[in-house]
Motif scaffolding. Sequence first.
Motif, PDB file in Angstrom:
ATOM      1  N   SER B  11       0.838  -1.194   0.000  1.00 35.72           N
ATOM      2  CA  SER B  11       0.000   0.000   0.000  1.00 35.72           C
ATOM      3  C   SER B  11       0.870   1.240   0.000  1.00 35.72           C
ATOM      4  CB  SER B  11      -0.908   0.039   1.222  1.00 35.72           C
ATOM      5  OG  SER B  11      -1.839  -1.019   1.194  1.00 35.72           O
ATOM      6  N   LYS B  12       0.354   2.289  -0.633  1.00 36.56           N
ATOM      7  CA  LYS B  12       1.045   3.584  -0.619  1.00 36.56           C
ATOM      8  C   LYS B  12      -0.011   4.664  -0.490  1.00 36.56           C
ATOM      9  CE  LYS B  12       4.046   6.822  -1.178  1.00 36.56           C
ATOM     10  NZ  LYS B  12       5.132   7.022  -0.198  1.00 36.56           N
ATOM     11  N   HIS B  13       0.103   5.435   0.593  1.00 38.92           N
ATOM     12  CA  HIS B  13      -0.811   6.574   0.682  1.00 38.92           C
ATOM     13  C   HIS B  13      -0.031   7.850   0.967  1.00 38.92           C
ATOM     14  CE1 HIS B  13      -0.475   5.965   5.008  1.00 38.92           C
ATOM     15  NE2 HIS B  13      -0.812   4.706   4.797  1.00 38.92           N
ATOM     16  N   TYR B  14      -0.588   8.944   0.520  1.00 40.70           N
ATOM     17  CA  TYR B  14       0.013  10.258   0.720  1.00 40.70           C
ATOM     18  C   TYR B  14      -0.850  11.048   1.687  1.00 40.70           C
ATOM     19  CZ  TYR B  14       2.353   9.071  -3.669  1.00 40.70           C
ATOM     20  OH  TYR B  14       3.080   8.453  -4.643  1.00 40.70           O
ATOM     21  N   GLY B  15      -0.232  11.939   2.436  1.00 40.72           N
ATOM     22  CA  GLY B  15      -0.975  12.796   3.344  1.00 40.72           C
ATOM     23  C   GLY B  15      -1.258  12.065   4.637  1.00 40.72           C
ATOM     24  N   GLY B  16      -1.195  12.793   5.777  1.00 45.99           N
ATOM     25  CA  GLY B  16      -1.298  12.139   7.068  1.00 45.99           C
ATOM     26  C   GLY B  16      -2.708  11.983   7.580  1.00 45.99           C
ATOM     27  N   GLU B  17      -3.485  13.074   7.478  1.00 46.50           N
ATOM     28  CA  GLU B  17      -4.809  13.066   8.082  1.00 46.50           C
ATOM     29  C   GLU B  17      -5.726  12.093   7.376  1.00 46.50           C
ATOM     30  OE1 GLU B  17      -5.572  14.624  10.925  1.00 46.50           O
ATOM     31  OE2 GLU B  17      -3.429  15.078  10.895  1.00 46.50           O
ATOM     32  N   ARG B  18      -6.552  11.443   8.151  1.00 47.44           N
ATOM     33  CA  ARG B  18      -7.466  10.437   7.599  1.00 47.44           C
ATOM     34  C   ARG B  18      -8.295  11.005   6.446  1.00 47.44           C
ATOM     35  NH1 ARG B  18      -7.624   5.521   7.921  1.00 47.44           N
ATOM     36  NH2 ARG B  18      -6.468   4.591   9.618  1.00 47.44           N
ATOM     37  N   GLY B  19      -8.860  12.187   6.649  1.00 45.82           N
ATOM     38  CA  GLY B  19      -9.763  12.753   5.656  1.00 45.82           C
ATOM     39  C   GLY B  19      -9.087  13.092   4.343  1.00 45.82           C
ATOM     40  N   SER B  20      -7.844  13.615   4.418  1.00 44.13           N
ATOM     41  CA  SER B  20      -7.188  14.104   3.209  1.00 44.13           C
ATOM     42  C   SER B  20      -6.239  13.069   2.619  1.00 44.13           C
ATOM     43  CB  SER B  20      -6.400  15.370   3.540  1.00 44.13           C
ATOM     44  OG  SER B  20      -5.400  15.053   4.496  1.00 44.13           O
ATOM     45  N   ARG B  21      -6.212  11.892   3.232  1.00 46.61           N
ATOM     46  CA  ARG B  21      -5.264  10.885   2.791  1.00 46.61           C
ATOM     47  C   ARG B  21      -5.616  10.341   1.396  1.00 46.61           C
ATOM     48  NH1 ARG B  21      -3.729   6.108   6.912  1.00 46.61           N
ATOM     49  NH2 ARG B  21      -2.631   7.781   7.970  1.00 46.61           N
ATOM     50  N   VAL B  22      -4.603  10.272   0.526  1.00 47.20           N
ATOM     51  CA  VAL B  22      -4.819   9.731  -0.819  1.00 47.20           C
ATOM     52  C   VAL B  22      -4.257   8.312  -0.871  1.00 47.20           C
ATOM     53  CG1 VAL B  22      -4.278   9.986  -3.262  1.00 47.20           C
ATOM     54  CG2 VAL B  22      -4.667  12.013  -1.851  1.00 47.20           C
ATOM     55  N   HIS B  23      -5.116   7.370  -1.202  1.00 47.17           N
ATOM     56  CA  HIS B  23      -4.663   5.983  -1.314  1.00 47.17           C
ATOM     57  C   HIS B  23      -4.304   5.688  -2.759  1.00 47.17           C
ATOM     58  CE1 HIS B  23      -5.776   4.809   2.793  1.00 47.17           C
ATOM     59  NE2 HIS B  23      -6.681   5.771   2.654  1.00 47.17           N
ATOM     60  N   ALA B  24      -3.005   5.743  -3.087  1.00 46.06           N
ATOM     61  CA  ALA B  24      -2.577   5.547  -4.473  1.00 46.06           C
ATOM     62  C   ALA B  24      -2.545   4.066  -4.830  1.00 46.06           C
ATOM     63  CB  ALA B  24      -1.206   6.174  -4.682  1.00 46.06           C
ATOM     64  N   VAL B  25      -2.079   3.248  -3.882  1.00 51.31           N
ATOM     65  CA  VAL B  25      -2.050   1.794  -4.090  1.00 51.31           C
ATOM     66  C   VAL B  25      -2.567   1.145  -2.809  1.00 51.31           C
ATOM     67  CG1 VAL B  25      -0.585  -0.239  -4.440  1.00 51.31           C
ATOM     68  CG2 VAL B  25      -0.090   1.886  -5.686  1.00 51.31           C
ATOM     69  N   THR B  26      -3.476   0.203  -2.940  1.00 47.58           N
ATOM     70  CA  THR B  26      -4.078  -0.423  -1.766  1.00 47.58           C
ATOM     71  C   THR B  26      -3.948  -1.940  -1.815  1.00 47.58           C
ATOM     72  OG1 THR B  26      -5.684   1.377  -1.693  1.00 47.58           O
ATOM     73  CG2 THR B  26      -6.191  -0.570  -0.378  1.00 47.58           C
ATOM     74  N   ASP B  27      -3.228  -2.486  -0.873  1.00 45.23           N
ATOM     75  CA  ASP B  27      -3.165  -3.936  -0.659  1.00 45.23           C
ATOM     76  C   ASP B  27      -2.934  -4.729  -1.949  1.00 45.23           C
ATOM     77  OD1 ASP B  27      -3.163  -6.194   0.942  1.00 45.23           O
ATOM     78  OD2 ASP B  27      -5.327  -6.516   0.734  1.00 45.23           O
ATOM     79  N   ALA B  28      -1.900  -4.320  -2.710  1.00 46.64           N
ATOM     80  CA  ALA B  28      -1.617  -5.007  -3.972  1.00 46.64           C
ATOM     81  C   ALA B  28      -0.769  -6.242  -3.717  1.00 46.64           C
ATOM     82  CB  ALA B  28      -0.891  -4.062  -4.939  1.00 46.64           C
ATOM     83  N   GLY B  29      -1.127  -7.330  -4.364  1.00 52.10           N
ATOM     84  CA  GLY B  29      -0.336  -8.556  -4.283  1.00 52.10           C
ATOM     85  C   GLY B  29      -0.303  -9.223  -5.641  1.00 52.10           C
TER      86      GLY B  29
END
Lengths: 118, 303
Positions: B11-29
């Motif tokens: 997984s790769k996300h940008y930004g710290g706060e939950r609301g503004s967090r961008v999930h660029a890659v999620t649980d890739a396998g």
Amino acid sequence: MDDSRPIFLQIAEQLENDIISGALPEETQVPSTNELAAYLRINPATAGKGVNLLVDQGILYKKRGIGMFVADGARARLVAQRRDQFRQQYLAPLLAEAEKLGITPGQLADMIRTEAHS
Amino acid sequence: MTAVVEVAGLSKHYGGERGSRVHAVTDAGFALEENRIHGLLGRNGAGKTTLMQLLTGQEFASSGEIRVFGQNPVENAKVLDRVCFIKESQRYPDDFRVKHVLATAPRFFADWDEDFADELVERFRVPVGRRMKKLSRGQLSAVGVIVGLASRAPLTFFDEPYLGLDAVARRLFYDTLLADFAEHPRTVVLSTHLIDEVSNLLEHVLVIDEGRIIIDADADELRGSAVDVVGPRGAVEAFTSDREVLHRTGLGGLASATVAGLDEAGRTAARDAGLELAAVSLQQLVIRTTIGESVDPTKGTPE
């Protein structure tokens, strides 16, 4: 290449057609996997899969260090196979469409005879 | 078969706060097998570039495991020496000319083939004396393609390498890639949304959508795996009631449904029900699985 079937099946079928038509006579060399891939613009592994399908069926055979060749008797075997498929592939849809249009099997036979003589 | 790339729970996300967090890659396998041409397909912003940056050690993962040639790629020269990443937004030093790029390349790529590079410069008609920043978009892409091909890196990524390339140059790229791949097998990842143009080149396909890998399959397996079933609305609905439908459209009393994994018996049943079947290309399949609407939301979503 059409989108409805795996490419390797289409490769095998094209080679079969060339063997049946005589473009690839028995005991002649068939194009290499890489030649097929470059010519047809497909992945070499896919081309190899198509060729291997015919090797498994004994239509093609491998001469070590030289390449793939059309087996003796391959043409006759392919023609026999295709005749079996003819009913399913051509007759069944033809009859279904004729029935939809109200053409009886007798009328259909007449149409085929007339068309064949024209 | 050996896997050149192995990824688990990435997984790769940008930004710290939950609301503004961008999930660029999620649980890739997934795994990329050696000496294959892979397609990485997906819409703009789906996460293709981020995923390739993670695999090439240009981004840090938020969580998960990455193994490239069995090792972690981040700041690992043993891995990165064997990897070439051609990206659409590649930047060059301001005073660099094309010939400087070509002269520098052997320092990064152990398998660099200078004769091949020269030949490609001719074929793509790239002006070697010109400054990189004076090149047209197409010429810039051509330089990337030349570096990517002549690097002969055991693992080569092309991230939408064709921007600005005309149809002739794109064809030239695909033909050269195939011919050179046949002679010098290596692992290639081609990220693109011009799917129809490359679908026959691919052996394996990954489709990423909103950061998730939603398709991971052999290209030949996907070809013909989905069909459009077309006919009167009632008949289509009856036929698809217990089948997996990727997409539906309709016009008046007519309906069309894209059905996944229809076997020979299913096809015969459809024909017997008076329905027409039409092939779905890889491009159409990707569009229909990533368009968002009428897709089963429980599919491809891990708990």
